[in-house]
Design a protein around this motif. Structure first.
Motif, PDB file in Angstrom:
ATOM      1  N   SER A  57     -81.933  -6.035  -9.679  1.00 26.78           N
ATOM      2  CA  SER A  57     -80.399  -6.419  -9.557  1.00 26.78           C
ATOM      3  C   SER A  57     -79.415  -5.121  -9.605  1.00 26.78           C
ATOM      4  O   SER A  57     -79.690  -4.537 -10.106  1.00 26.78           O
ATOM      5  CB  SER A  57     -79.162  -7.135 -10.304  1.00 26.78           C
ATOM      6  N   HIS A  61     -77.815 -17.903 -12.560  1.00 28.26           N
ATOM      7  CA  HIS A  61     -77.053 -15.996 -12.857  1.00 28.26           C
ATOM      8  C   HIS A  61     -75.919 -17.319 -13.956  1.00 28.26           C
ATOM      9  O   HIS A  61     -75.317 -17.838 -13.145  1.00 28.26           O
ATOM     10  CB  HIS A  61     -76.952 -16.043 -11.741  1.00 28.26           C
ATOM     11  N   TYR A  90     -73.685 -12.172  -4.443  1.00 26.48           N
ATOM     12  CA  TYR A  90     -72.364 -12.133  -5.038  1.00 26.48           C
ATOM     13  C   TYR A  90     -71.567 -11.693  -5.841  1.00 26.48           C
ATOM     14  O   TYR A  90     -71.445 -10.740  -6.047  1.00 26.48           O
ATOM     15  CB  TYR A  90     -73.454 -13.805  -6.087  1.00 26.48           C
ATOM     16  N   TYR A  91     -70.611 -13.089  -6.255  1.00 27.62           N
ATOM     17  CA  TYR A  91     -69.229 -12.375  -7.280  1.00 27.62           C
ATOM     18  C   TYR A  91     -69.738 -11.795  -8.704  1.00 27.62           C
ATOM     19  O   TYR A  91     -69.982 -13.364  -9.123  1.00 27.62           O
ATOM     20  CB  TYR A  91     -68.113 -12.431  -7.034  1.00 27.62           C
ATOM     21  N   ASN A  92     -69.634 -11.518  -9.994  1.00 22.58           N
ATOM     22  CA  ASN A  92     -69.983 -11.434 -11.167  1.00 22.58           C
ATOM     23  C   ASN A  92     -68.652 -11.539 -11.700  1.00 22.58           C
ATOM     24  O   ASN A  92     -68.012 -10.609 -12.021  1.00 22.58           O
ATOM     25  CB  ASN A  92     -70.273 -10.171 -11.513  1.00 22.58           C
ATOM     26  N   ASP A  93     -68.485 -12.354 -11.755  1.00 23.36           N
ATOM     27  CA  ASP A  93     -67.175 -12.730 -12.118  1.00 23.36           C
ATOM     28  C   ASP A  93     -66.834 -12.093 -13.810  1.00 23.36           C
ATOM     29  O   ASP A  93     -65.538 -12.301 -14.369  1.00 23.36           O
ATOM     30  CB  ASP A  93     -66.501 -14.766 -12.446  1.00 23.36           C
ATOM     31  N   LYS A  94     -67.676 -12.199 -14.613  1.00 16.83           N
ATOM     32  CA  LYS A  94     -67.670 -11.464 -15.666  1.00 16.83           C
ATOM     33  C   LYS A  94     -67.360  -9.392 -15.634  1.00 16.83           C
ATOM     34  O   LYS A  94     -66.293  -9.215 -16.210  1.00 16.83           O
ATOM     35  CB  LYS A  94     -68.476 -11.603 -16.735  1.00 16.83           C
ATOM     36  N   GLU A 144     -72.592  -8.096  -6.830  1.00 18.88           N
ATOM     37  CA  GLU A 144     -73.908  -7.392  -6.932  1.00 18.88           C
ATOM     38  C   GLU A 144     -74.570  -8.052  -6.025  1.00 18.88           C
ATOM     39  O   GLU A 144     -74.858  -9.251  -5.493  1.00 18.88           O
ATOM     40  CB  GLU A 144     -74.062  -7.888  -8.214  1.00 18.88           C
ATOM     41  N   ARG A 192     -71.507 -17.214 -15.026  1.00 18.68           N
ATOM     42  CA  ARG A 192     -70.238 -16.376 -14.376  1.00 18.68           C
ATOM     43  C   ARG A 192     -70.533 -16.391 -13.391  1.00 18.68           C
ATOM     44  O   ARG A 192     -69.704 -15.053 -13.000  1.00 18.68           O
ATOM     45  CB  ARG A 192     -70.190 -15.237 -15.716  1.00 18.68           C
ATOM     46  N   ILE A 193     -70.642 -16.846 -12.560  1.00 18.01           N
ATOM     47  CA  ILE A 193     -71.410 -16.327 -10.967  1.00 18.01           C
ATOM     48  C   ILE A 193     -69.988 -17.023 -10.137  1.00 18.01           C
ATOM     49  O   ILE A 193     -70.397 -18.500 -10.278  1.00 18.01           O
ATOM     50  CB  ILE A 193     -71.816 -16.083 -10.551  1.00 18.01           C
TER      51      ILE A 193
END
Length: 923
Positions: A767, A705, A725-729, A734, A707-708
């Protein structure tokens, strides 16, 4: 026509009451019936008695909590949970006195405000004023210092004459001191004052009142920061090398160094007894400073409070007393004291008419209030830092135990069994008669405490291990603490690894008692050798020959053996840092033959596998494989490693498709999910998830994955894996779900072997978007695995959602939903719903959730749940409803009447039918 305003208000009030009377809660009759919550504040950082109230103590804790506690009962009056992590760490707590608040409470409304002042965080630092009566926020301002992150975290704060001072030490160079106005946050001086102090050193200094003091070599150096910068340095000889940083004395500009009391404003130097804490109180006797000292004698478990006048160090007998101090409490620290004149007493000095309350903070985290030689109440705040927990079955009752003994006798003696049967029946009749007459035998200790197993296995003992080394036995039905044990030498394994709680024998093997073991390591010392505490989880007492066991080696990995000895005890397999295996007890070492272990190196992102063999009466450890997951640039680090629950049962081996074929699950009991995270030149951060067979070392599946960022939470069960997790983009939380299948044919339907190189599985993945941040994940578990699996999602808001697996199913189709509808699969939607109906703790929020623990009950439909964080919440869930239990509103009276009527009617009809047959025969 114009109506009077009073008439309009009264009509509106009646309408509002009518609307409210029609409202009702969802299952409101069950609130608190199957669940309970206990709220805590954590270990005290600072505290003070609120002088404007007789019944209020203001405390700030290590758990980032500001709270008011009742001095009479110890209950929480109000609580403010601050930001999580370093942003909410309390750097300063100041409770204003009534004389000081007259000038301080200029909030523009003339109301009572900011009786309590706190400073939290460092970059930025938040300064807040709180109302002591209600706990409401009155004002707030922030400060973003123009220094490095390290310097900002080392900054100190203190209040003096209505000003708030910000002190930034630059080690080995100088101090930067800036005063601010309390309410507005404006600088009291136009520029920051720099005070040259080349003698300051890290981990050698502290702030005592307005003095910055350091123990440097054989002298104590201090500087008063509230006066002019040109003030001289206070120097006091120590007589010996300074050991550690000075310990500030609460309430007075003084420190304790090398067991001596040093006043920073006078030449007073007093020798103190070892293992002593001290504070100075100026409100005891006409403003005279009184030194309060506290010591604990562990031989007799006695707490002694002594007091001396500081001006001549004469004894002040009015507030001296001794109190019983439990062995389950750690060494105390004096936090605050408040004394008042007893009713009818005299206010003259030396009179014994003073009644004092002393607030203590124990090393284990407990908050203790002592009043005139008696402990008034204790708050077990160690439960705010739970590390691990487990549910244990309770013991059988005496009657059930007698039946169990009879059934377990399988020696083939028919006559003896018949004799025991008659003897047991006579004993049961005798006990029944004596019980009716009220002269029966006294119940056992377990029965008096209610610690006996119920019919459905819903009543269990909850064993909780905390970070401070305190162990609790809690009733999961009532929340009562049945026993407490304190292990002051026990600590975690570091690197985020807590102490381990392992069940060697449950209470099912009557009459053998249950046995558990806690594995940790030494808190102090450089060796960090392993420690074991072997105990009975029902009583909390150490087992015979058990108790605390010191191991001569450091423990790297631990596992329970699959086989048991003649006493149904599972052995403990330990792997030290020399890769040598050990078994406790040693008599079970033979059962460790051909046992596979694996270890992880988080920093290097490496996994190693070992085979334990039993040869010639000794254990040998053979390295079998090694996997490097650090990536090409060696930048990846392991952030999570999740295996399957060892007590999990898989009921269904396959999944029925729409065409009536079976898609068999890839159920590998040796599969472990490993997540690595690290920087990347293109995508900033990359998260890699690997499914590794820890017996053969093969990587079954991998996924990346881009940019996580953490936090990452994982749940691994049966043939699926779910992680958040946290999707930085996209800047959102998610969740990804993965399912593994063998296909339409099963490789081996009887025995799984990782060494036979089974084919790689089919992988389904999907996802989803979650509208809130996740604090913890856990799956439900039942005794036989028949009940559907649900995912328990602990949210950062304090709620716990019970998410059905149907919503996380990776086979939810994006196209052709008609075929999926025949199989019962919901069409794919990226957003996961979070309706209020799926929150299992409704309005009983749990602050700062850190973990969720689940355990099966005796009912297949019911799963027991523990949610721990700053609070404890225990409940039960039924993912597939209570299909094996009658509902609570089941009408027993109606069904009884119907059965009686049907039975009576059948007998009457039978008699009438027989008479009719006789009459027909005579015709």
């Amino acid at each position: 026509m114009r109506y009077p305003s009073g008439s309009v208000c009264s009509r509106g009030l009646v309408l509002l009451l009518t609307i409210l009377s029609t409202c009702s809660g969802l299952y409101e009759d069950q609130i608190g019936k199957f669940d309970w919550r206990q709220q805590y504040v954590g270990k005290i950082v600072d505290g003070a008695f609120d002088t404007s109230s007789v019944d209020r103590i203001i405390v700030a804790t290590e758990s980032n909590v500001l709270a008011a506690i009742s001095a009479k009962t110890g209950d929480i009056i109000w609580r403010q949970v601050l930001e999580n992590g370093p942003r909410g760490a309390v750097k300063l707590l100041h409770v204003t006195s009534p004389s000081a608040t007259g000038a301080a409470r200029l909030n523009g409304r003339g109301s009572v405000g900011y009786d309590v002042i706190t400073v939290t965080g460092s970059n930025p630092a938040l300064v807040r004023g709180w109302n002591a009566n209600l706990g409401t926020l009155e004002w707030e301002w922030s400060l973003l210092p123009s220094v490095s992150e390290e310097a900002a975290s080392a900054a100190l704060w203190f209040e003096h004459d209505g000003l708030l001072y910000h002190v930034v030490p630059v080690w080995g160079s100088h101090l930067e001191v800036t005063p601010y106005q309390l309410v507005s946050g404006q600088q009291a001086r136009p520029m920051t004052t720099r005070i040259a102090a080349g003698w300051i050193a890290k981990d050698r200094c502290t702030l005592a009142g307005s003095f910055f003091a350091c123990g440097i070599k054989e002298q104590l150096l201090a500087l008063d920061l509230a006066v002019d910068a040109s003030s001289t340095v206070v120097s006091k000889p120590l007589g010996s090398e300074a050991v550690g940083s000075p310990h500030p004395v609460r309430g007075e500009p003084a420190v304790i160094q090398n067991g001596r009391y040093y006043s920073l404003r006078s030449e007073q130097k007093l020798s103190l007894e070892p293992r002593i804490t001290a504070l100075v109180d100026r409100m005891v006797l006409e403003g005279q400073p009184i030194l309060i000292q506290g010591t604990v004698d562990r031989a007799s478990n006695k707490l002694t409070i002594t007091a001396h006048r500081l001006h001549d160090f004469s004894r002040f007998d009015s507030i001296e007393f001794s109190a019983d101090y439990s062995e389950t409490l750690g060494d105390p620290e004096l936090v605050a004291i408040r004394c008042k004149q007893a009713s009818g007493g005299s206010s003259r000095a030396g009179n014994s008419g003073l009644v004092c309350r002393v607030l203590l903070s124990a090393q284990d985290g407990a908050i203790v209030l002592v009043q005139q030689g008696k402990i008034k109440w204790i708050r077990e705040e160690a439960l705010a830092e739970v590390e691990t927990a487990d549910f244990l079955d309770l013991t059988l009752s005496d009657a059930e135990g007698a039946i169990e003994e009879e059934l377990n006798n399988k020696n083939g003696d028919v006559l003896g069994a018949f004799q025991r049967r008659l003897t047991a029946q006579v004993a049961h009749v005798k006990n029944l008669i004596l019980h009716i007459l009220g002269v029966g035998p006294a119940p056992s200790k377990a029965q008096r405490a209610g610690l006996v197993r119920d019919d459905f296995g819903l009543h269990k003992m909850l064993i909780v291990v905390t970070a401070s080394g305190k162990v609790y036995g809690i009733d999961n039905v009532s929340g009562k603490h049945h026993w407490v044990r304190y292990l002051p030498t026990f600590g975690g394994f570091g690197n985020g690894q807590p102490m381990k709680l392992l069940v060697q024998r449950t209470s099912r093997f009557y009459p053998l008692p249950a046995q558990c073991v806690i594995l940790g390591r030494e808190k102090t010392g450089d060796t960090k050798k392993g420690l074991l505490y072997i105990f009975n989880p029902i009583t909390g007492q150490p087992v015979a020959g058990g108790g605390i066991v010191e191991l001569p080696y450091r423990v790297q990995q631990v596992a329970l053996l699959h086989q048991t000895g003649p006493d149904f005890l599972k052995g403990l397999l330990l792997l030290d840092y020399d890769n040598k295996a050990h078994v406790i007890p040693e008599s079970l070492a033979a059962f460790a033959d051909n046992f596979y272990l694996f270890t992880t190196d988080k920093r290097m992102a490496q996994l190693r596998g070992f085979l334990v063999q039993y040869r010639a009466g000794a254990l040998e450890t053979v390295p079998t494989w090694q996997v490097d997951l650090s990536g090409a640039g060696k930048s990846q680090q392991i952030i999570a490693c999740e295996g399957k629950n060892p007590i999990e049962h898989v009921h269904s081996q396959g999944r029925v498709m729409a065409d009536r074929s079976v898609l068999y699950k890839y159920i590998n009991p040796n599969l472990v999910a490993v997540a690595t995270h690290g920087p990347d030149n293109i995508h900033k951060y990359i998260l890699n998830v690997h499914l590794v067979d820890v017996v053969s070392g093969s990587i079954v599946f991998s996924m990346s994955h881009k940019r996580i960022r953490p936090p990452l939470h994982m749940v691994h069960s049966e043939n699926w894996l779910v992680y958040s997790y946290y999707n930085d983009k996209a800047r959102r939380t998610e969740m990804t779900s993965i399912e593994l299948y063998e296909g339409k044919t099963q490789t081996n339907s009887t025995v799984w072997s990782s060494l036979d190189a089974p084919p790689l599985p089919m992988v389904e993945r999907q996802s989803y978007i979650l509208p809130m941040a996740v604090a913890s994940l856990k799956e439900t578990i039942t005794e036989k695995g028949i009940t559907s699996k649900h995912i328990l999602i602990g949210l950062t808001t304090g709620a716990v959602a019970e998410m059905s697996w149907a919503l996380l199913d990776p086979r939810r189709p994006v196209t052709s939903p008609e075929k999926a509808r025949e199989e019962g699969i919901i069409p794919y939607m990226p957003e996961l719903p979070l309706p209020h109906e799926i929150l299992i703790n409704y309005n009983q929020t749990v602050a700062h959730i850190r973990g969720i623990h689940t355990a099966p009950s005796g009912l297949e439909s019911t799963c027991l749940v523990l949610v721990h964080g700053l609070d404890l919440f225990v409940t039960r869930v039924s993912p597939s409803k209570t299909f094996d239990l009658l509902k609570e509103d089941f009408d027993y009276f109606l069904i009884t009447v119907v059965l009686v009527v049907l039975t009576t009617t059948s007998f009457v009809v039978k008699q009438l039918a027989s008479k009719k047959i006789v009459k027909q025969a005579w015709k």
